[in-house]
Design a protein around this motif. Sequence first.
Motif, mmCIF file in Angstrom:
data_model
loop_
_atom_site.group_PDB
_atom_site.id
_atom_site.type_symbol
_atom_site.label_atom_id
_atom_site.label_comp_id
_atom_site.label_asym_id
_atom_site.label_seq_id
_atom_site.Cartn_x
_atom_site.Cartn_y
_atom_site.Cartn_z
ATOM 1 N N UNK A 207 85.935 14.795 -36.212
ATOM 2 C CA UNK A 207 84.805 14.537 -35.316
ATOM 3 C C UNK A 207 84.802 15.554 -34.186
ATOM 4 N N UNK A 208 83.780 15.480 -33.360
ATOM 5 C CA UNK A 208 83.692 16.402 -32.221
ATOM 6 C C UNK A 208 84.814 16.182 -31.220
ATOM 7 N N UNK A 209 85.409 14.971 -31.243
ATOM 8 C CA UNK A 209 86.527 14.672 -30.337
ATOM 9 C C UNK A 209 87.875 14.952 -30.970
ATOM 10 N N UNK A 210 87.887 15.388 -32.252
ATOM 11 C CA UNK A 210 89.139 15.751 -32.903
ATOM 12 C C UNK A 210 89.738 14.669 -33.755
ATOM 13 N N UNK A 211 89.082 13.524 -33.908
ATOM 14 C CA UNK A 211 89.602 12.439 -34.727
ATOM 15 C C UNK A 211 89.092 12.569 -36.157
ATOM 16 N N UNK A 212 89.823 11.925 -37.086
ATOM 17 C CA UNK A 212 89.450 11.973 -38.481
ATOM 18 C C UNK A 212 88.184 11.139 -38.717
ATOM 19 N N UNK A 213 87.325 11.643 -39.577
ATOM 20 C CA UNK A 213 86.074 10.976 -39.901
ATOM 21 C C UNK A 213 86.206 10.181 -41.188
ATOM 22 N N UNK A 214 85.385 9.160 -41.326
ATOM 23 C CA UNK A 214 85.291 8.399 -42.564
ATOM 24 C C UNK A 214 84.324 9.137 -43.482
ATOM 25 N N UNK A 215 84.866 9.864 -44.447
ATOM 26 C CA UNK A 215 84.045 10.716 -45.297
ATOM 27 C C UNK A 215 83.195 9.929 -46.278
ATOM 28 N N UNK A 216 83.420 8.626 -46.393
ATOM 29 C CA UNK A 216 82.598 7.825 -47.299
ATOM 30 C C UNK A 216 81.249 7.465 -46.680
ATOM 31 N N UNK A 217 81.115 7.598 -45.384
ATOM 32 C CA UNK A 217 79.846 7.304 -44.710
ATOM 33 C C UNK A 217 78.980 8.560 -44.637
ATOM 34 N N UNK A 218 77.703 8.314 -44.357
ATOM 35 C CA UNK A 218 76.783 9.442 -44.193
ATOM 36 C C UNK A 218 77.106 10.181 -42.899
ATOM 37 N N UNK A 219 76.982 11.485 -42.885
ATOM 38 C CA UNK A 219 77.287 12.238 -41.658
ATOM 39 C C UNK A 219 76.355 11.848 -40.519
ATOM 40 N N UNK A 220 76.870 11.989 -39.338
ATOM 41 C CA UNK A 220 76.069 11.722 -38.134
ATOM 42 C C UNK A 220 76.311 12.864 -37.149
ATOM 43 N N UNK A 221 75.320 13.729 -36.916
ATOM 44 C CA UNK A 221 73.982 13.758 -37.529
ATOM 45 C C UNK A 221 73.996 14.365 -38.932
ATOM 46 N N UNK A 273 80.271 14.123 -35.932
ATOM 47 C CA UNK A 273 80.968 15.387 -36.107
ATOM 48 C C UNK A 273 80.388 16.474 -35.206
ATOM 49 N N UNK A 274 79.188 16.223 -34.597
ATOM 50 C CA UNK A 274 78.606 17.094 -33.576
ATOM 51 C C UNK A 274 78.445 16.308 -32.286
ATOM 52 N N UNK A 275 78.811 16.924 -31.180
ATOM 53 C CA UNK A 275 78.702 16.273 -29.875
ATOM 54 C C UNK A 275 77.284 16.464 -29.346
ATOM 55 N N UNK A 276 76.502 15.386 -29.351
ATOM 56 C CA UNK A 276 75.118 15.468 -28.888
ATOM 57 C C UNK A 276 75.007 15.498 -27.372
ATOM 58 N N UNK A 277 76.106 15.550 -26.667
ATOM 59 C CA UNK A 277 76.080 15.798 -25.230
ATOM 60 C C UNK A 277 76.262 17.275 -24.912
ATOM 61 N N UNK A 278 76.590 18.078 -25.920
ATOM 62 C CA UNK A 278 76.728 19.525 -25.745
ATOM 63 C C UNK A 278 75.313 20.130 -25.680
#
Length: 389
Positions: A207-221, A273-278
């Motif tokens: 993720x944008x914060x460096x944590x592992x993502x759940x790859x079974x879910x749809x990406x956000x965004x 996986x993208x920081x929408x505050x950037x």
Amino acid sequence: MRNSINQDDQFSGSNTPHQNGYFLGGSISHKSGPQTEDKDVKTRMKLVRASQDPYEAFKDDDYLYPIKEDDMSLLEKISSENLQGMPILPTGKCTLFCNMVCCFYFLVFGLVFIGIASNVAEYKIRYDTCQIGQLCKYTFEVTKSLSGPIFIYYELNEFYSSHIDFSQSIVPKQMQGSELTNEEVNTFCQGAQTYAELQRPNLFNQSSAGFMLDLSQAPNPCGAAAKYIFNDSFGLFDSSSNSNLYINFTSIAYNIDLKYKFQRNQNFAFRQWLDLADERIINWFNIQSLPQVRKLYGRYDGGLNVGNYTVTVMNNYPTTIFSGTKTVIVTTLSSFGSKNYSFGILLIVSATVQFFVGIFIFVRHKMLEKRELQEQRVHVDMKMKEKIN
């Protein structure tokens, strides 16, 4: 009696002249005696004046004009719908004057806008020749001291961000921090519905914060806009002192985007996986209508003195995605934006058109006036010949 006045036939049922400007014959009967003859003479005089101006002939007769417009105020004329129109008939001189005034102001403002644009310092560096994954350096020379802030843009040519597949993938619901349903993902995120389809080369499972993502879910965004997000990075250095000039990435997006259009997900550290505050990412998701896409990357709050400066480019974004070119731009801004001569040139062209249109209409009016005078002279000559014969 034969000499009595028939009230119903006095004006043949009408208070206005005939269509040719005269009252119908036989509409006035006569009485015998001097007083009757005086009245008949006055009536005939009114009829003669009525052939030229009916209002002037009968304006004192209350039975013809029960409302005296001259005695009415402007408010009363408006309320009684009795306000007379004021037709404006353009003449050659009036048309020439109006066009020359427009020409003058267009020319003045056009020169002002071009002068303001010429004072903007802009340095463009094309870097798409740099190989993917390499750090490239480009040097440019500042010949005149520039006051800050200095803005850094990147520009993509032949990149159609207004394409329907690209623009529809930017879902406002997801940009505001909400999750999409499976149906919405299938509708708006075609081609980028899973993390594997994003095809990110490095750390796509974080993720944008460096944590592992759940790859079974749809990406956000998700979607094409997120899949092809711009990921080149730039740096600015003073070549003489080899010092790094800090680039600020805040206050480069619109306030309305920051407050209302883009927000983090509540679980963004493990979900997005993208920081929408950037603000650099926010600028990317703003669609531009033209294929020449220019986005603000950051700004240097200080000024640049005369000398040489270096722009470093970490080239990660392949041009094979859109078959175009990439450019980094170091520039100052005026009160009207970046360096752009288009509006000033448009005003000058408009002033030129106004000038020639005004001259053409003036000459045309003069020719028509000359023709009308000739026709009037011919008409008078014909009348004189008829009277002599």
